[in-house]
Design an enzyme around this catalytic site. Structure first.
Site, mmCIF file in Angstrom:
data_model
loop_
_atom_site.group_PDB
_atom_site.id
_atom_site.type_symbol
_atom_site.label_atom_id
_atom_site.label_comp_id
_atom_site.label_asym_id
_atom_site.label_seq_id
_atom_site.Cartn_x
_atom_site.Cartn_y
_atom_site.Cartn_z
ATOM 1 N N LEU A 33 0.437 -1.160 0.175
ATOM 2 C CA LEU A 33 0.467 0.211 0.311
ATOM 3 C C LEU A 33 0.991 1.607 -0.426
ATOM 4 C CD1 LEU A 33 -3.006 -0.966 2.472
ATOM 5 C CD2 LEU A 33 -2.865 -1.470 -0.779
ATOM 6 N N ASP A 58 5.307 -6.538 1.846
ATOM 7 C CA ASP A 58 6.242 -5.506 1.329
ATOM 8 C C ASP A 58 6.877 -7.039 0.746
ATOM 9 O OD1 ASP A 58 8.783 -4.175 -0.064
ATOM 10 O OD2 ASP A 58 8.278 -2.783 0.985
ATOM 11 N N PHE A 80 2.569 -6.358 -10.724
ATOM 12 C CA PHE A 80 2.721 -4.975 -10.657
ATOM 13 C C PHE A 80 3.780 -4.515 -9.792
ATOM 14 C CE2 PHE A 80 -2.565 -7.144 -11.880
ATOM 15 C CZ PHE A 80 -2.405 -6.506 -13.576
ATOM 16 N N SER A 124 6.674 -1.975 -19.697
ATOM 17 C CA SER A 124 6.408 -0.997 -20.654
ATOM 18 C C SER A 124 7.226 -0.305 -21.349
ATOM 19 C CB SER A 124 6.970 0.604 -18.653
ATOM 20 O OG SER A 124 7.085 1.397 -19.686
ATOM 21 N N TYR A 148 13.757 4.638 -13.642
ATOM 22 C CA TYR A 148 12.765 3.880 -13.716
ATOM 23 C C TYR A 148 12.638 2.852 -14.471
ATOM 24 C CZ TYR A 148 7.870 2.789 -15.063
ATOM 25 O OH TYR A 148 6.840 1.820 -15.515
ATOM 26 N N LYS A 152 12.555 -1.338 -15.617
ATOM 27 C CA LYS A 152 12.296 -2.378 -16.390
ATOM 28 C C LYS A 152 13.177 -3.307 -17.214
ATOM 29 C CE LYS A 152 7.876 -1.465 -14.461
ATOM 30 N NZ LYS A 152 7.315 -2.436 -13.736
ATOM 31 N N PHE A 177 1.552 0.773 -23.728
ATOM 32 C CA PHE A 177 1.823 2.129 -23.912
ATOM 33 C C PHE A 177 1.120 2.836 -22.453
ATOM 34 C CE2 PHE A 177 4.156 1.720 -27.636
ATOM 35 C CZ PHE A 177 4.320 0.474 -27.205
HETATM 36 P P1 NAD Z 1 0.315 1.665 -9.225
HETATM 37 O O1 NAD Z 1 0.893 2.373 -7.947
HETATM 38 O O2 NAD Z 1 -1.143 2.189 -8.826
HETATM 39 O O3 NAD Z 1 0.350 0.217 -8.360
HETATM 40 C C1 NAD Z 1 1.437 -0.281 -7.998
HETATM 41 C C2 NAD Z 1 1.011 -1.167 -7.189
HETATM 42 O O4 NAD Z 1 2.449 -2.046 -6.053
HETATM 43 C C3 NAD Z 1 0.974 0.357 -5.418
HETATM 44 O O5 NAD Z 1 -0.554 -0.560 -5.394
HETATM 45 C C4 NAD Z 1 2.141 -0.414 -4.342
HETATM 46 O O6 NAD Z 1 1.378 -0.086 -3.518
HETATM 47 C C5 NAD Z 1 2.692 -1.432 -4.917
HETATM 48 N N1 NAD Z 1 4.101 -1.468 -4.784
HETATM 49 C C6 NAD Z 1 4.582 -1.285 -4.795
HETATM 50 N N2 NAD Z 1 6.209 -1.299 -4.428
HETATM 51 C C7 NAD Z 1 6.313 -2.834 -3.517
HETATM 52 C C8 NAD Z 1 6.596 -3.574 -2.903
HETATM 53 N N3 NAD Z 1 7.821 -3.768 -2.994
HETATM 54 N N4 NAD Z 1 5.472 -4.731 -1.614
HETATM 55 C C9 NAD Z 1 4.763 -4.714 -2.690
HETATM 56 N N5 NAD Z 1 3.486 -3.481 -2.990
HETATM 57 C C10 NAD Z 1 4.363 -2.600 -3.808
HETATM 58 O O7 NAD Z 1 0.838 1.331 -10.397
HETATM 59 P P2 NAD Z 1 0.067 0.910 -12.185
HETATM 60 O O8 NAD Z 1 0.044 1.974 -12.757
HETATM 61 O O9 NAD Z 1 -1.111 0.516 -11.210
HETATM 62 O O10 NAD Z 1 1.190 -0.171 -12.141
HETATM 63 C C11 NAD Z 1 1.343 -1.431 -12.429
HETATM 64 C C12 NAD Z 1 2.399 -1.856 -12.847
HETATM 65 O O11 NAD Z 1 2.744 -1.388 -14.028
HETATM 66 C C13 NAD Z 1 3.666 -1.363 -12.479
HETATM 67 O O12 NAD Z 1 4.838 -1.820 -11.760
HETATM 68 C C14 NAD Z 1 4.265 -0.159 -13.762
HETATM 69 O O13 NAD Z 1 5.268 0.312 -13.445
HETATM 70 C C15 NAD Z 1 3.648 -0.793 -14.680
HETATM 71 N N6 NAD Z 1 2.947 0.785 -15.814
HETATM 72 C C16 NAD Z 1 2.384 1.169 -15.610
HETATM 73 C C17 NAD Z 1 1.638 2.437 -16.644
HETATM 74 C C18 NAD Z 1 1.254 3.162 -16.446
HETATM 75 O O14 NAD Z 1 0.890 4.499 -16.705
HETATM 76 N N7 NAD Z 1 0.641 3.503 -14.763
HETATM 77 C C19 NAD Z 1 2.718 1.767 -17.768
HETATM 78 C C20 NAD Z 1 3.631 1.001 -18.049
HETATM 79 C C21 NAD Z 1 4.276 0.017 -16.922
HETATM 80 C C1 UD1 Z 2 5.600 8.570 -19.156
HETATM 81 C C2 UD1 Z 2 7.023 8.604 -18.132
HETATM 82 C C3 UD1 Z 2 6.892 7.394 -19.035
HETATM 83 C C4 UD1 Z 2 5.853 5.927 -18.349
HETATM 84 C C5 UD1 Z 2 4.896 6.342 -18.968
HETATM 85 C C6 UD1 Z 2 3.959 5.489 -19.137
HETATM 86 C C7 UD1 Z 2 8.240 9.793 -19.251
HETATM 87 C C8 UD1 Z 2 9.326 11.179 -19.107
HETATM 88 N N1 UD1 Z 2 7.568 8.939 -18.653
HETATM 89 O O1 UD1 Z 2 5.546 8.677 -20.103
HETATM 90 O O2 UD1 Z 2 8.473 6.595 -18.544
HETATM 91 O O3 UD1 Z 2 6.009 4.334 -18.680
HETATM 92 O O4 UD1 Z 2 4.457 8.098 -18.445
HETATM 93 O O5 UD1 Z 2 3.436 5.532 -16.677
HETATM 94 O O6 UD1 Z 2 7.916 10.756 -17.567
HETATM 95 N N2 UD1 Z 2 2.349 15.801 -20.935
HETATM 96 C C9 UD1 Z 2 1.616 16.734 -20.970
HETATM 97 N N3 UD1 Z 2 1.708 17.117 -19.924
HETATM 98 C C10 UD1 Z 2 1.449 17.137 -18.875
HETATM 99 C C11 UD1 Z 2 1.459 15.313 -18.629
HETATM 100 C C12 UD1 Z 2 1.928 15.460 -19.593
HETATM 101 O O7 UD1 Z 2 1.658 18.181 -21.837
HETATM 102 O O8 UD1 Z 2 1.481 17.788 -17.149
HETATM 103 C C13 UD1 Z 2 2.566 15.495 -22.076
HETATM 104 C C14 UD1 Z 2 3.629 15.030 -22.196
HETATM 105 O O9 UD1 Z 2 4.247 15.922 -22.786
HETATM 106 C C15 UD1 Z 2 3.883 13.595 -23.206
HETATM 107 C C16 UD1 Z 2 2.006 13.150 -23.330
HETATM 108 O O10 UD1 Z 2 1.704 14.390 -22.278
HETATM 109 O O11 UD1 Z 2 3.624 14.109 -24.801
HETATM 110 C C17 UD1 Z 2 1.842 12.063 -22.080
HETATM 111 O O12 UD1 Z 2 2.458 12.063 -21.196
HETATM 112 P P1 UD1 Z 2 2.554 11.017 -19.733
HETATM 113 O O13 UD1 Z 2 1.402 10.132 -20.001
HETATM 114 O O14 UD1 Z 2 3.253 11.757 -19.137
HETATM 115 O O15 UD1 Z 2 3.170 9.593 -20.168
HETATM 116 P P2 UD1 Z 2 4.527 9.634 -21.619
HETATM 117 O O16 UD1 Z 2 4.967 11.152 -21.648
HETATM 118 O O17 UD1 Z 2 4.319 8.824 -22.424
#
Ligand code: NAD
Ligand code: UD1
Length: 336
Positions: A33, A58, A80, A124, A148, A152, A177
Site C-alpha cells: 500500500l 512488502d 504489478f 512498459s 525507472y 523495467k 503503452f
Molecule cells: P500503482 O502504483 O497504482 O500500483 C503499483 C502497486 O504496487 C501499488 O499498489 C503499490 O502500493 C504496490 N507496491 C509497490 N512496491 C511494492 C512492494 N515493494 N511490495 C508490495 N507492493 C508494492 O501503479 P500502476 O499504474 O497500477 O502500475 C502497475 C505496474 O505497471 C507497475 O509496475 C508500473 O511500473 C507498470 N506500468 C505502469 C504504467 C502506467 O502508466 N500506469 C505504464 C507502464 C508500466
Molecule cells: C511517462 C513516462 C514513461 C512511463 C509513462 C507511463 C516520462 C518522461 N515518461 O510517459 O516512462 O512509462 O509515463 O507511466 O515521465 N504531458 C503534458 N502535460 C502534463 C503531463 C504530460 O503536456 O502535465 C504530455 C507529455 O509531454 C507527453 C504526453 O502528455 O507528450 C503523455 O505524457 P505522460 O502521460 O506523462 O506519459 P509519457 O510521457 O508517455
C-alpha cells in the site's frame, strides 16, 4: 485457479482483479500500500460481488512472501508491484532499483522454492526509449533513459536469464503503452498521491477543479499539431490483455514479450479536446517548455498480441475520457 497479484491494489492491478474475478479466478493480492489504498479492493468486491484474499506485505520481505505461498496453492502470478514515477526515480535511483529489482528477485526466488513458475510481468513501452520508427514492434531496439525505465529493462533481462536457466518457467513480459480511463462503474480508477505526473490524471484533476490549469509540455515537436503523440489504452482493455496472457501461460509458451497498445497515436491537444467533450467543460491550458526526457511520438504495433492472445484493444479515446471523468467526478478526492 488461484492467481496472485503483486501490487494488485494499485491502478492497473485493481482493474485486472475485476476481470479475473468475473472470469471465475480466485484472486490473492499482495501489496504494501505504498502507492494505493485497500479501498480499491473493497470497491472491486463491490463491483464483482466476490472476495479477494488480501495481504499487506512488502515484496522485499522474503519470509513474509514465502509464508503467503505456503498458505495458498498458487497457480500463477501477475507482478504489478513497483514504483513508477520517472521524476522520482531520477531523484531516488537507489530506492527505485532496490524496490523494483529486489522485489522481483524475492518474488522469483519464493516462486521457485514453492514450484510456481508462471509469471506475467508489468513492463512498459518506456523500455523502447526514443523509438527509431513507429509503430513499435516487440523486436525494436531497447534502451531506457531513466532509473525507472532501466529498472523495467533490467527486470526483463533478469527474467530472460531465469527462463534460459530453467525452461520450465513460463513468463510473459507485457509492455504497456499509456494506460488511462477507469472501470465504467466509476468505483475504481487512477488515484495518484500528490500532483499527477501523467497527462490524463492531470487533465482529470483540472476538470474537477483541483488544479487550475494544464501545462502542455511543448508544441514544437515534429508531430501533426506539435504536441507529443502517445498510444493511450483503456485500462479495462489492458486488464483484459492480462487475462489473455495468463490463459496463454497454460499452453507452455516459454518466454514471450507482447506490446499492449491500441496501435493508434493521439496528441496532447487531441486528448484535451476529447476530455472536454466527455466532461462538457473547457480544460484551461498553457503551452510551456518540453519536459526533459520526453519523446515526440510513441505508439505500438499490437499485432503480435492480437495473433497470439486473440486480444485487441476495443475502446477509443472518447470512452477512455468518459470513464476517466466518471471516476474523477464521482470521487473528486480519489479513494479518501
Ligand atoms: P500503482 O502504483 O497504482 O500500483 C503499483 C502497486 O504496487 C501499488 O499498489 C503499490 O502500493 C504496490 N507496491 C509497490 N512496491 C511494492 C512492494 N515493494 N511490495 C508490495 N507492493 C508494492 O501503479 P500502476 O499504474 O497500477 O502500475 C502497475 C505496474 O505497471 C507497475 O509496475 C508500473 O511500473 C507498470 N506500468 C505502469 C504504467 C502506467 O502508466 N500506469 C505504464 C507502464 C508500466
Ligand atoms: C511517462 C513516462 C514513461 C512511463 C509513462 C507511463 C516520462 C518522461 N515518461 O510517459 O516512462 O512509462 O509515463 O507511466 O515521465 N504531458 C503534458 N502535460 C502534463 C503531463 C504530460 O503536456 O502535465 C504530455 C507529455 O509531454 C507527453 C504526453 O502528455 O507528450 C503523455 O505524457 P505522460 O502521460 O506523462 O506519459 P509519457 O510521457 O508517455
Amino acid at each position: 485457479m488461484n492467481i496472485l497479484l503483486t501490487g494488485g491494489a494499485g491502478y492497473i492491478g485493481s482493474h485486472t482483479c475485476v476481470i479475473l474475478l468475473e472470469q471465475g479466478y480466485d484472486v490473492i493480492v499482495v501489496d504494501n500500500l505504498c502507492n494505493s489504498q485497500v479501498t480499491s479492493l473493497k470497491r472491486v468486491e463491490q463491483i464483482t460481488g466476490k472476495k479477494i484474499l488480501f495481504y499487506q506485505e512488502d515484496l522485499c520481505n522474503p519470509a513474509g512472501v514465502d509464508e503467503i505461498f505456503r498458505q495458498n496453492s498458487i497457480d500463477a502470478v501477475i507482478h504489478f508491484a513497483g514504483l513508477k514515477s520517472v521524476a522520482e526515480s531520477v531523484d531516488q535511483p537507489l530506492r527505485y532499483y532496490q524496490n523494483n529489482i529486489d522485489g522481483t528477485l524475492v518474488l522469483c526466488e519464493v516462486m521457485q522454492a514453492n514450484g510456481v513458475k508462471s509469471l506475467v510481468f508489468s513492463s512498459s513501452a518506456t523500455v523502447y526509449g526514443n523509438p527509431e520508427s513507429v509503430p513499435i514492434n516487440e523486436n525494436a531496439p531497447v534502451g531506457a533513459f531513466n532509473p525507472y525505465g532501466r529498472s523495467k529493462l533490467f527486470i526483463e533481462k533478469i527474467l530472460t536469464d531465469l527462463y534460459f536457466a530453467d525452461k520450465s518457467w513460463n513468463i510473459s513480459l507485457l509492455r504497456y503503452f499509456n494506460p488511462v480511463g477507469a472501470h465504467p462503474s466509476g468505483l475504481i480508477g487512477e488515484d495518484p498521491f500528490g500532483l499527477p505526473n501523467n497527462l490524463m490524471p492531470y487533465i482529470s484533476q483540472v476538470a474537477v477543479g483541483k488544479i487550475p490549469e494544464l501545462q502542455i509540455f511543448g508544441d514544437d515537436y515534429e508531430t501533426p499539431d506539435g504536441t507529443g503523440v502517445r498510444d493511450y489504452i483503456h485500462v479495462m482493455d489492458l486488464a483484459q490483455g492480462h487475462l489473455g496472457a495468463l490463459e496463454k501461460l497454460a499452453s507452455d509458451p516459454g518466454l514471450v514479450t507482447y506490446n499492449l497498445g491500441t496501435g493508434k497515436g493521439f496528441s496532447v491537444l487531441e486528448m484535451v479536446a476529447a476530455f472536454e467533450k466527455a466532461a462538457g467543460k473547457k480544460i484551461p491550458y498553457k503551452i510551456v517548455g518540453r519536459r526533459p526526457g520526453d519523446i515526440p511520438t510513441c505508439y505500438a504495433n499490437p499485432s503480435f498480441a492480437e495473433k497470439e492472445l486473440g486480444w485487441t484493444a476495443r475502446r477509443g479515446i472518447d470512452e477512455m475520457c468518459a470513464d476517466a471523468w466518471r471516476w474523477q467526478s464521482m470521487n473528486p478526492k480519489g479513494y479518501v
